[in-house]
Scaffold this motif. Structure first.
Motif, PDB file in Angstrom:
ATOM      1  N   LYS A 521     -38.451 -41.277  69.044  1.00  0.00           N
ATOM      2  CA  LYS A 521     -37.799 -42.145  70.030  1.00  0.00           C
ATOM      3  C   LYS A 521     -36.955 -41.304  70.987  1.00  0.00           C
ATOM      4  N   ASN A 522     -36.240 -40.347  70.458  1.00  0.00           N
ATOM      5  CA  ASN A 522     -35.451 -39.452  71.304  1.00  0.00           C
ATOM      6  C   ASN A 522     -36.350 -38.680  72.257  1.00  0.00           C
ATOM      7  N   MET A 523     -37.486 -38.229  71.765  1.00  0.00           N
ATOM      8  CA  MET A 523     -38.473 -37.536  72.596  1.00  0.00           C
ATOM      9  C   MET A 523     -38.956 -38.439  73.733  1.00  0.00           C
ATOM     10  N   MET A 524     -39.246 -39.695  73.410  1.00  0.00           N
ATOM     11  CA  MET A 524     -39.696 -40.641  74.429  1.00  0.00           C
ATOM     12  C   MET A 524     -38.615 -40.875  75.476  1.00  0.00           C
ATOM     13  N   MET A 525     -37.389 -41.048  75.027  1.00  0.00           N
ATOM     14  CA  MET A 525     -36.303 -41.352  75.947  1.00  0.00           C
ATOM     15  C   MET A 525     -36.044 -40.208  76.933  1.00  0.00           C
ATOM     16  N   ASN A 526     -36.347 -38.977  76.544  1.00  0.00           N
ATOM     17  CA  ASN A 526     -36.138 -37.826  77.423  1.00  0.00           C
ATOM     18  C   ASN A 526     -37.350 -37.484  78.280  1.00  0.00           C
ATOM     19  N   SER A 527     -38.481 -38.138  78.023  1.00  0.00           N
ATOM     20  CA  SER A 527     -39.742 -37.699  78.629  1.00  0.00           C
ATOM     21  C   SER A 527     -39.795 -37.925  80.136  1.00  0.00           C
ATOM     22  N   HIS A 528     -39.312 -39.056  80.624  1.00  0.00           N
ATOM     23  CA  HIS A 528     -39.400 -39.318  82.057  1.00  0.00           C
ATOM     24  C   HIS A 528     -38.554 -38.337  82.854  1.00  0.00           C
ATOM     25  N   GLU A 529     -37.338 -38.100  82.399  1.00  0.00           N
ATOM     26  CA  GLU A 529     -36.467 -37.167  83.116  1.00  0.00           C
ATOM     27  C   GLU A 529     -37.066 -35.763  83.121  1.00  0.00           C
ATOM     28  N   ALA A 530     -37.713 -35.392  82.022  1.00  0.00           N
ATOM     29  CA  ALA A 530     -38.365 -34.077  81.964  1.00  0.00           C
ATOM     30  C   ALA A 530     -39.422 -33.949  83.045  1.00  0.00           C
ATOM     31  N   ILE A 531     -40.209 -35.002  83.243  1.00  0.00           N
ATOM     32  CA  ILE A 531     -41.279 -34.965  84.237  1.00  0.00           C
ATOM     33  C   ILE A 531     -40.711 -34.899  85.646  1.00  0.00           C
ATOM     34  N   VAL A 532     -39.676 -35.694  85.900  1.00  0.00           N
ATOM     35  CA  VAL A 532     -39.014 -35.622  87.199  1.00  0.00           C
ATOM     36  C   VAL A 532     -38.532 -34.196  87.454  1.00  0.00           C
ATOM     37  N   ASN A 533     -37.970 -33.570  86.442  1.00  0.00           N
ATOM     38  CA  ASN A 533     -37.424 -32.226  86.610  1.00  0.00           C
ATOM     39  C   ASN A 533     -38.501 -31.192  86.914  1.00  0.00           C
TER      40      ASN A 533
END
Length: 721
Positions: A521-533
């Motif tokens: 769940k933590n991985m999912m929650m960080n995934s969108h911001e990672a892609i934006v970055n």
């Protein structure tokens, strides 16, 4: 309903257990897996709570509810649960409506049911005549079905069901998937195989997938589906295809799923033999009325039309000097008598190059506020450009108080890594829905515009561009399923937290084991911001490869029009980077309400996530971290890659906690994603470095190849074009 024989229930149980042992975990079952609850205490409590199912009344929808409850409970409890018409056990699950079920009527739930409307439901625990009841009550049969799925979700996620007391109703009326499927079964911006709709075998062959598609949508409250691409083909409106559409509608109807079609504006010419498609021409209006009436003879509950007009070369009312309101109202009049609606897309830009494409939809639609018929929804993308990894909310939200605006999100990941990227999109959707337009003062969120509460609209809608294809796992990437699920859950209740939706989906789709759920769940929650970055940090946008939109292409220039290039949007030069949308530039900020305009227009107050969207910023400008803009870009791009590597590490630690097939599937896709993240980082930094003339900070990983190498890459046969 007829009582199913015990032998049939035992057979269902045996087949369920057998399939659990033999069927590969390939993702086909989505979040409706119904495997036996592993927690012994929970399992015992559930078995004691439900000894019998009673559904009084008769309809295809109630039959679907009974079948889902029996299948689900048989699997989850590991034993058959008999059905009856009158109580014979002590602990009973009863589902129905006051008008169809004597038991529900006796419970006197009228006042409570008034609050949940036509599609909502109650889940209650109660006692009557010495028996304990778990109650699924609704005003309509479809409400019963929705409540049944909610009840099963509670068991799937191992919630306490001993003292149920909850009411649920959708906040938005029309909750619709937009399929960009072509009649040749290719899917525009589709990354999960071909279209589900097998037009060549319809109407005679009904694929089991159609039923399972309807079940999956009903389980999350989606109540409409647009079968065909917004870049429409008029042939779908001809009898040979309407027979096929009717067959799908018949399958979907018990699950509350209405069928909609895209209307090609030039259809009166292409299939009607007319010489014009002018919406004010009496012959054209008569043709559309006759065609609409014909559609209703095939599909009596046809939902209406979705229209893309005068955008990207599609025909529309402007071809005849008319407005979008003229075109939408013509079609709205054609379907009104049968209860149909028109969803008219606001994604428009003319054949003339604008000073800023971000302004065009507002400029064309804002003056038309109040001119649309009551059965028209103007469908607006979440941001003013085109489904970018991050955009500020569209300025039309709040700007048309007399017109119901329908949100359009993209579920398929056209600009978010397409089918190879793990991108959980709930945080992105929530960022838009929770944005404050200030249209009626502070607190005038986009969500309140969309759900109608801000301006008292009764007709409300939300659309998601589907990511579904005929791949065995439906969405190509296993985690792509989470965004289909997320869209439905937020369409029903936009107040749901992203974390809660991820928690539900993981438990239903994989396991309730918290050793798995918490880190993933933590991985999912960080995934969108990672892609934006690693793609478009700090407000960069539209810098992907040309046409196919796959991979980085910040150097893309030339071609038929500037606003189809990357250089038009990032405007990098020796002084800095970013699109000036303040009053010294295109002044797009002026399209927002004053408090928002002041925030976005100020270099100091503009949220850094939108900085380069609204400002052309010097390479040496100091951002909040204290770094220069150039160095911050470098660190943002690198942090995106680092996060993907952390995702890989997290997932590798999940081996043994989930089935081998899906574990390996995700592991391999994360390997692809890490390579693509590096590609984006290295290509973009090397390109922008030609303008900044500054080094990549010493402590960051350096590119493996030259800029010339990255510019020479030309992916072929990219799916979904």
């Amino acid at each position: 309903m007829k009582r199913k024989p015990v032998c049939l229930l035992l057979l269902l149980l045996f087949l369920n257990l057998l399939s659990g042992r033999l069927m590969a975990e390939d993702g086909y079952r989505l979040w409706l897996r119904y495997d036996q609850v592993q927690d012994a205490a929970r399992l015992q409590a559930y078995r004691q709570a439900v000894n019998e199912i009673i559904i009084q009344g008769s309809s295809p929808t109630l039959s679907a509810a009974q079948e889902e409850l029996q299948t689900g409970l048989t699997g989850l409890l590991g034993q058959a649960i008999p059905a009856a018409q009158t109580p014979t056990q002590q602990n009973i699950l009863v589902a129905g409506t006051p008008s169809g079920s004597a038991l529900i009527k006796e419970l006197n739930l009228t006042d409570k049911l008034k609050a949940v409307g036509d599609e909502g439901y109650l889940l209650l625990s109660t006692t009557k005549n010495g028996r304990k009841y778990t109650v699924i009550a609704a005003n309509t049969d479809i409400g019963v079905l929705y409540g049944s799925f909610h009840f099963l979700r509670l068991l799937q996620t191992q919630q306490d069901i001993s003292k149920l007391s909850l009411a649920s109703a959708p906040k938005i009326k029309k909750r619709v998937l937009n399929h960009w499927d072509n009649l040749d079964r290719t899917v525009e911006r589709g990354y999960a195989g071909f279209s589900l709709w097998k037009w060549h075998t319809l109407p005679d062959y009904i694929d089991q997938r159609y039923i399972d598609y309807a079940r999956a949508n009903a389980s999350i409250g989606i109540n409409g589906t647009v079968l065909t691409n917004v870049n429409a083909n008029a042939l779908v409106l001809t009898p040979v295809y309407l027979k096929k559409v009717a067959a799908l509608a018949n399958v979907f109807r018990p699950y509350g799923l209405k069928v909609y079609l895209t209307a090609r504006f030039s259809a009166p010419i292409e299939i009607g033999g007319l010489k014009t498609a002018d919406p004010l021409d009496p012959q054209v209006r008569a043709w559309w009325k006759k065609k609409s009436d014909e559609i209703y003879t095939y599909v009596p509950d046809f939902g209406g039309f979705l229209v893309k007009a005068n955008s990207e070369g599609q025909p529309g009312p402007q071809n005849y000097g008319r407005t979008h309101a003229d075109g939408a109202n013509m079609l709205a009049d054609a379907v009104a008598a049968n209860g149909g609606i028109v969803m008219w897309r606001a994604f428009v830009y003319s054949d003339k190059e604008p000073d800023d494409r971000a302004k065009q939809a507002y400029n064309e639609f804002k003056p038309l506020d109040g001119q649309f018929r009551d059965n028209v929804l103007v469908q607006v993308k979440n941001g003013p450009i085109d489904f970018q990894p991050r955009e500020p909310f569209h300025p039309l939200f709040g700007a048309m108080p007399k017109t119901p605006l329908m949100m359009e999100f993209q579920i398929t990941q056209e600009y978010l890594g397409q089918g190879t990227t793990l991108a959980y999109l709930a945080p992105m959707y929530k960022e838009t829905l929770e944005a404050d337009t200030y249209a009626e003062g502070k607190g005038s969120t986009v969500a309140k515009v969309v759900d109608g509460t801000l301006n008292n609209h009764k007709l409300t809608g939300i659309a998601g561009v589907a990511n579904i294809g005929d791949d065995r796992d439906w969405t190509g990437h296993q985690f792509g399923q989470s965004n289909w699920y997320t869209f439905g859950r937020l369409a029903w209740d936009h107040n749901l937290p992203s974390e809660k939706i991820a928690d539900e989906w993981l438990k239903m789709t994989f396991t309730n084991n918290n050793r798995f759920v918490a880190p993933v769940k933590n991985m999912m929650m960080n995934s969108h911001e990672a892609i934006v970055n690693y793609m478009t940090p700090l407000g960069l946008h539209h810098i992907m490869g040309r046409s196919h939109h796959y991979g980085p292409g910040p150097w893309v220039e030339g071609g038929p029009r500037a606003d189809w290039t990357a250089v038009y949007y990032h405007r990098a030069d020796a002084q800095g980077i970013g699109f000036d949308r303040t009053k010294t530039g295109s002044n797009a900020v002026a399209q927002y309400f004053p408090p928002v305009t002041r925030k976005f227009a100020s270099l100091e107050k503009c949220p850094e996530k939108y900085l380069l969207w609204f400002h052309h910023v010097s390479w040496d400008y100091k951002v909040n971290s204290g770094r220069t803009l150039w160095n911050e870009l470098c660190y943002k791009y690198s942090s995106g890659v680092d996060t993907v590597r952390q995702m890989q590490e997290t997932w590798n630690n999940m081996e043994g906690l989930v089935d081998e097939e899906r574990f390996n599937h995700v592991k391999m896709f994360l390997t692809i994603q890490e390579k693509e993240a590096k590609w984006w980082r290295d290509a973009c930094l090397l390109y922008f470095q030609t303008f900044s003339k500054q080094p990549i900070p010493q402590d960051l990983e350096k590119p493996d190849h030259t800029l010339d190498y990255f510019m020479s890459l030309d992916p072929k046969f990219v799916p979904g074009i």
